[in-house]
Motif scaffolding. Structure first.
Motif, PDB file in Angstrom:
ATOM      1  N   THR A  30     -31.978  92.167 -46.319  1.00 28.43           N
ATOM      2  CA  THR A  30     -32.854  92.156 -45.148  1.00 28.43           C
ATOM      3  C   THR A  30     -32.713  93.480 -44.412  1.00 28.43           C
ATOM      4  O   THR A  30     -31.907  94.328 -44.802  1.00 28.43           O
ATOM      5  CB  THR A  30     -32.521  90.966 -44.214  1.00 28.43           C
ATOM      6  OG1 THR A  30     -33.525  90.856 -43.219  1.00 28.43           O
ATOM      7  CG2 THR A  30     -31.153  91.115 -43.557  1.00 28.43           C
ATOM      8  N   TRP A  34     -37.452  94.471 -40.691  1.00 34.48           N
ATOM      9  CA  TRP A  34     -38.100  93.203 -41.053  1.00 34.48           C
ATOM     10  C   TRP A  34     -37.907  92.179 -39.928  1.00 34.48           C
ATOM     11  O   TRP A  34     -38.851  91.527 -39.480  1.00 34.48           O
ATOM     12  CB  TRP A  34     -37.537  92.633 -42.369  1.00 34.48           C
ATOM     13  CG  TRP A  34     -38.378  91.485 -42.916  1.00 34.48           C
ATOM     14  CD1 TRP A  34     -39.351  91.575 -43.868  1.00 34.48           C
ATOM     15  CD2 TRP A  34     -38.321  90.103 -42.525  1.00 34.48           C
ATOM     16  NE1 TRP A  34     -39.916  90.336 -44.089  1.00 34.48           N
ATOM     17  CE2 TRP A  34     -39.309  89.412 -43.281  1.00 34.48           C
ATOM     18  CE3 TRP A  34     -37.562  89.372 -41.622  1.00 34.48           C
ATOM     19  CZ2 TRP A  34     -39.525  88.044 -43.166  1.00 34.48           C
ATOM     20  CZ3 TRP A  34     -37.796  87.997 -41.487  1.00 34.48           C
ATOM     21  CH2 TRP A  34     -38.763  87.355 -42.264  1.00 34.48           C
ATOM     22  N   ARG A  38     -41.018  90.744 -37.690  1.00 35.51           N
ATOM     23  CA  ARG A  38     -41.451  89.343 -37.903  1.00 35.51           C
ATOM     24  C   ARG A  38     -41.086  88.425 -36.754  1.00 35.51           C
ATOM     25  O   ARG A  38     -41.711  87.388 -36.573  1.00 35.51           O
ATOM     26  CB  ARG A  38     -40.827  88.781 -39.181  1.00 35.51           C
ATOM     27  CG  ARG A  38     -41.121  89.538 -40.440  1.00 35.51           C
ATOM     28  CD  ARG A  38     -42.601  89.503 -40.787  1.00 35.51           C
ATOM     29  NE  ARG A  38     -42.896  90.367 -41.918  1.00 35.51           N
ATOM     30  CZ  ARG A  38     -43.344  89.958 -43.091  1.00 35.51           C
ATOM     31  NH1 ARG A  38     -43.599  88.691 -43.285  1.00 35.51           N
ATOM     32  NH2 ARG A  38     -43.563  90.826 -44.056  1.00 35.51           N
ATOM     33  N   CYS A 114     -35.671  72.041 -30.268  1.00 37.28           N
ATOM     34  CA  CYS A 114     -36.045  73.183 -29.419  1.00 37.28           C
ATOM     35  C   CYS A 114     -36.838  72.753 -28.185  1.00 37.28           C
ATOM     36  O   CYS A 114     -36.925  73.493 -27.208  1.00 37.28           O
ATOM     37  CB  CYS A 114     -36.837  74.210 -30.220  1.00 37.28           C
ATOM     38  SG  CYS A 114     -35.897  74.904 -31.586  1.00 37.28           S
ATOM     39  N   ARG A 153     -31.806  84.002 -45.905  1.00 41.07           N
ATOM     40  CA  ARG A 153     -32.221  85.084 -45.003  1.00 41.07           C
ATOM     41  C   ARG A 153     -33.430  84.704 -44.146  1.00 41.07           C
ATOM     42  O   ARG A 153     -33.689  85.336 -43.119  1.00 41.07           O
ATOM     43  CB  ARG A 153     -32.539  86.355 -45.802  1.00 41.07           C
ATOM     44  CG  ARG A 153     -33.724  86.206 -46.738  1.00 41.07           C
ATOM     45  CD  ARG A 153     -34.005  87.481 -47.508  1.00 41.07           C
ATOM     46  NE  ARG A 153     -35.175  87.285 -48.371  1.00 41.07           N
ATOM     47  CZ  ARG A 153     -35.791  88.239 -49.015  1.00 41.07           C
ATOM     48  NH1 ARG A 153     -35.329  89.480 -48.950  1.00 41.07           N
ATOM     49  NH2 ARG A 153     -36.842  87.980 -49.767  1.00 41.07           N
ATOM     50  N   SER A 154     -34.181  83.661 -44.579  1.00 43.07           N
ATOM     51  CA  SER A 154     -35.386  83.320 -43.821  1.00 43.07           C
ATOM     52  C   SER A 154     -35.073  82.485 -42.571  1.00 43.07           C
ATOM     53  O   SER A 154     -35.956  82.251 -41.745  1.00 43.07           O
ATOM     54  CB  SER A 154     -36.387  82.580 -44.710  1.00 43.07           C
ATOM     55  OG  SER A 154     -35.886  81.311 -45.032  1.00 43.07           O
ATOM     56  N   LEU A 197     -39.205  71.275 -40.537  1.00 42.40           N
ATOM     57  CA  LEU A 197     -38.099  71.845 -39.761  1.00 42.40           C
ATOM     58  C   LEU A 197     -37.067  70.743 -39.556  1.00 42.40           C
ATOM     59  O   LEU A 197     -37.290  69.828 -38.774  1.00 42.40           O
ATOM     60  CB  LEU A 197     -38.635  72.361 -38.407  1.00 42.40           C
ATOM     61  CG  LEU A 197     -37.641  73.007 -37.452  1.00 42.40           C
ATOM     62  CD1 LEU A 197     -36.864  74.131 -38.111  1.00 42.40           C
ATOM     63  CD2 LEU A 197     -38.371  73.535 -36.227  1.00 42.40           C
ATOM     64  N   MET A 213     -36.261  75.266 -43.008  1.00 42.89           N
ATOM     65  CA  MET A 213     -37.530  75.484 -42.292  1.00 42.89           C
ATOM     66  C   MET A 213     -38.590  76.083 -43.204  1.00 42.89           C
ATOM     67  O   MET A 213     -38.312  77.005 -43.959  1.00 42.89           O
ATOM     68  CB  MET A 213     -37.277  76.446 -41.124  1.00 42.89           C
ATOM     69  CG  MET A 213     -38.525  76.766 -40.334  1.00 42.89           C
ATOM     70  SD  MET A 213     -38.181  77.722 -38.848  1.00 42.89           S
ATOM     71  CE  MET A 213     -37.786  79.304 -39.560  1.00 42.89           C
ATOM     72  N   GLY A 215     -41.166  78.265 -42.551  1.00 42.21           N
ATOM     73  CA  GLY A 215     -41.516  79.145 -41.423  1.00 42.21           C
ATOM     74  C   GLY A 215     -43.003  79.259 -41.154  1.00 42.21           C
ATOM     75  O   GLY A 215     -43.443  79.152 -40.001  1.00 42.21           O
ATOM     76  N   LYS A 216     -43.772  79.464 -42.218  1.00 40.66           N
ATOM     77  CA  LYS A 216     -45.221  79.664 -42.038  1.00 40.66           C
ATOM     78  C   LYS A 216     -45.880  78.417 -41.440  1.00 40.66           C
ATOM     79  O   LYS A 216     -46.754  78.512 -40.593  1.00 40.66           O
ATOM     80  CB  LYS A 216     -45.868  79.973 -43.390  1.00 40.66           C
ATOM     81  CG  LYS A 216     -45.995  81.460 -43.667  1.00 40.66           C
ATOM     82  CD  LYS A 216     -47.027  81.698 -44.765  1.00 40.66           C
ATOM     83  CE  LYS A 216     -46.929  83.066 -45.404  1.00 40.66           C
ATOM     84  NZ  LYS A 216     -46.608  84.173 -44.522  1.00 40.66           N
ATOM     85  N   HIS A 250     -40.412  78.784 -24.811  1.00 40.02           N
ATOM     86  CA  HIS A 250     -39.275  78.681 -25.719  1.00 40.02           C
ATOM     87  C   HIS A 250     -39.208  79.982 -26.508  1.00 40.02           C
ATOM     88  O   HIS A 250     -40.214  80.459 -27.032  1.00 40.02           O
ATOM     89  CB  HIS A 250     -39.463  77.484 -26.651  1.00 40.02           C
ATOM     90  CG  HIS A 250     -38.495  77.461 -27.793  1.00 40.02           C
ATOM     91  ND1 HIS A 250     -37.143  77.673 -27.620  1.00 40.02           N
ATOM     92  CD2 HIS A 250     -38.677  77.284 -29.127  1.00 40.02           C
ATOM     93  CE1 HIS A 250     -36.538  77.613 -28.791  1.00 40.02           C
ATOM     94  NE2 HIS A 250     -37.454  77.388 -29.721  1.00 40.02           N
ATOM     95  N   ALA A 252     -38.560  81.499 -29.490  1.00 39.94           N
ATOM     96  CA  ALA A 252     -38.324  81.342 -30.929  1.00 39.94           C
ATOM     97  C   ALA A 252     -38.693  82.611 -31.674  1.00 39.94           C
ATOM     98  O   ALA A 252     -37.966  83.049 -32.575  1.00 39.94           O
ATOM     99  CB  ALA A 252     -39.148  80.186 -31.470  1.00 39.94           C
ATOM    100  N   ASN A 253     -39.808  83.203 -31.292  1.00 40.67           N
ATOM    101  CA  ASN A 253     -40.371  84.280 -32.088  1.00 40.67           C
ATOM    102  C   ASN A 253     -41.419  84.986 -31.225  1.00 40.67           C
ATOM    103  O   ASN A 253     -42.286  84.336 -30.650  1.00 40.67           O
ATOM    104  CB  ASN A 253     -41.038  83.650 -33.328  1.00 40.67           C
ATOM    105  CG  ASN A 253     -41.645  84.678 -34.233  1.00 40.67           C
ATOM    106  OD1 ASN A 253     -42.419  85.526 -33.817  1.00 40.67           O
ATOM    107  ND2 ASN A 253     -41.290  84.593 -35.507  1.00 40.67           N
ATOM    108  N   ASN A 280     -33.269  82.716 -31.198  1.00 42.62           N
ATOM    109  CA  ASN A 280     -33.716  81.362 -30.864  1.00 42.62           C
ATOM    110  C   ASN A 280     -32.487  80.487 -30.587  1.00 42.62           C
ATOM    111  O   ASN A 280     -31.746  80.160 -31.509  1.00 42.62           O
ATOM    112  CB  ASN A 280     -34.531  80.799 -32.038  1.00 42.62           C
ATOM    113  CG  ASN A 280     -35.075  79.399 -31.763  1.00 42.62           C
ATOM    114  OD1 ASN A 280     -34.669  78.756 -30.807  1.00 42.62           O
ATOM    115  ND2 ASN A 280     -35.970  78.953 -32.621  1.00 42.62           N
ATOM    116  N   ILE A 310     -41.609  73.960 -28.538  1.00 42.80           N
ATOM    117  CA  ILE A 310     -41.821  73.089 -29.701  1.00 42.80           C
ATOM    118  C   ILE A 310     -40.615  73.212 -30.613  1.00 42.80           C
ATOM    119  O   ILE A 310     -39.977  74.258 -30.670  1.00 42.80           O
ATOM    120  CB  ILE A 310     -43.128  73.459 -30.453  1.00 42.80           C
ATOM    121  CG1 ILE A 310     -43.413  72.453 -31.584  1.00 42.80           C
ATOM    122  CG2 ILE A 310     -43.079  74.880 -31.002  1.00 42.80           C
ATOM    123  CD1 ILE A 310     -44.826  72.546 -32.153  1.00 42.80           C
TER     124      ILE A 310
END
Ligand code: ACO
Length: 323
Positions: A30, A34, A38, A114, A153-154, A197, A213, A215-216, A250, A252-253, A280, A310
């Protein structure tokens, strides 16, 4: 006259160990680039064995009680949002009650992953409005590092540990949207999405398990559902996106955070962001962000705030409140 639950104190605790993205480059295929592109995450805190969920919750709780100019003995109840309690039972909340030296009141955990802090605030709000309690310490505390598969790694680059807390107190108000305190709540869940999840362990398998998870898939649900629940909460409170001073999402991303705010029609500069520093932290992320933003002077008295989250379940929801 109407009763509202007003936030009168905030506090947080972050583990001493800070882990930058570059540390993952040593063990995983990684890169800092990245992870930042992301997720927006640059660093996170990981707990050591003494920084358990309950111990971090005690530290955050003590700060919040002090910030509210109260003593632990003034608190009627503790509601602790967590999916990473130290033990299967007793609840982490009762451990916090003992740790704070409280000799009365009641304490319990809420588990909505979460979205846990939103659910805990909703419960506390209902107990305050019904007169069951006048002062409730609501905490989010998590040690998700205990659920990480360090070869995946994801997922393992996305999460962090920490705790945040608020004191909610009963105030008499006029009952309109200019009141301070919680103005509206919107909660949702849909157990049909449990597989996208989840943690693949638990009591039945006698293992702690690891976070898994898709992810997408989670991403797709997150932006849509968070924008919708926020709009529902705003409609219930009788406020519009132009009235909002801050969205506290929240954390998360960064792409979920910004995508949701765009859908809600809220400009980016009105969004509180701590994901870059904390990763997160699940149920801890919103109270952590509230504490950091109030300490830095971003959030001030009478600001109108929409907070949304969420997580696994799926479970999601939003709260509109005036600081
Ligand atoms: N470093 C480098 N490459 C990676 C990493 C990593 N850490 N992780 C995954 N990849 C690879 C994948 O293997 C894939 O490679 P491939 O194309 O050769 O198969 C490639 O990167 C692209 O993977 P995608 O999954 O398509 O990447 P995406 O752009 O969807 O981003 C992410 C992944 C960040 C997980 C994204 O889907 C996401 O943010 N999802 C939301 C999940 C989330 O935030 N969950 C938090 C918990 S739920 C909550 O709190 C809301």
């Amino acid at each position: 006259m109407k009763k509202r639950a007003v936030i009168t104190g905030v506090g947080h605790y972050l583990p001493k160990r800070i882990v930058h993205n570059s540390e993952f480059e040593k063990t995983l295929n990684t890169s800092d680039e990245w992870i930042v592109t992301r997720s927006g995450i640059r660093q996170r805190h990981f707990s050591n064995k003494d920084e358990t969920t309950s111990k971090m919750a005690i530290m955050a709780g003590q700060q919040a009680i002090k910030n509210a100019n109260l003593e632990a003995s003034d608190i009627d109840a503790i509601i602790l949002a967590t999916s990473t309690a130290d033990f299967t039972f007793p609840s982490a909340a009762t451990m916090v009650q003992a740790g704070l030296g409280m000799k009365s009141g009641f304490a319990y955990d809420v588990q909505a992953v979460c979205a846990g802090f939103i659910y805990a605030m909703s419960t506390a709000n209902a107990q305050i409005i019904s007169g069951q309690a006048n002062r409730i310490l609501v905490i989010g505390s998590e040690t998700f590092s205990n659920l990480m598969d360090w070869n995946d790694r994801s997922t393992c680059v996305l999460f962090g540990d920490g705790a945040g807390a608020v004191v909610l107190e009963a105030y008499s108000c006029s009952g309109d949207k200019e009141d301070r305190g919680i103005l509206s709540v919107d909660l949702n869940s849909d157990g049909n999405y449990k597989d996208i999840l989840h943690v693949d362990g638990g009591v039945a398998s006698k293992t702690t398990g690891y976070l898994r998870m898709e992810g997408k898939e989670v991403f797709k649900h997150a932006v849509e559902k968070l924008a919708r629940t926020s709009e529902k909460a705003m409609a219930k409170a009788g406020v519009k996106s132009d009235d909002v001073d801050w969205v506290v999402p929240h954390q998360a991303n960064i792409r979920i955070i910004q995508g949701t705010a765009r859908k809600m029609g809220i400009p980016d500069e009105k969004v509180i962001k701590t994901v870059q520093d904390h990763g997160n932290t699940s149920a801890a992320s919103i109270p952590l962000a509230l504490s950091v933003a109030s300490r830095s002077g971003q959030i001030v008295k009478n600001d109108l705030i929409v907070t949304e989250a969420i997580g696994g379940g799926l479970a999601w929801g939003a709260i509109v409140l005036r600081w």
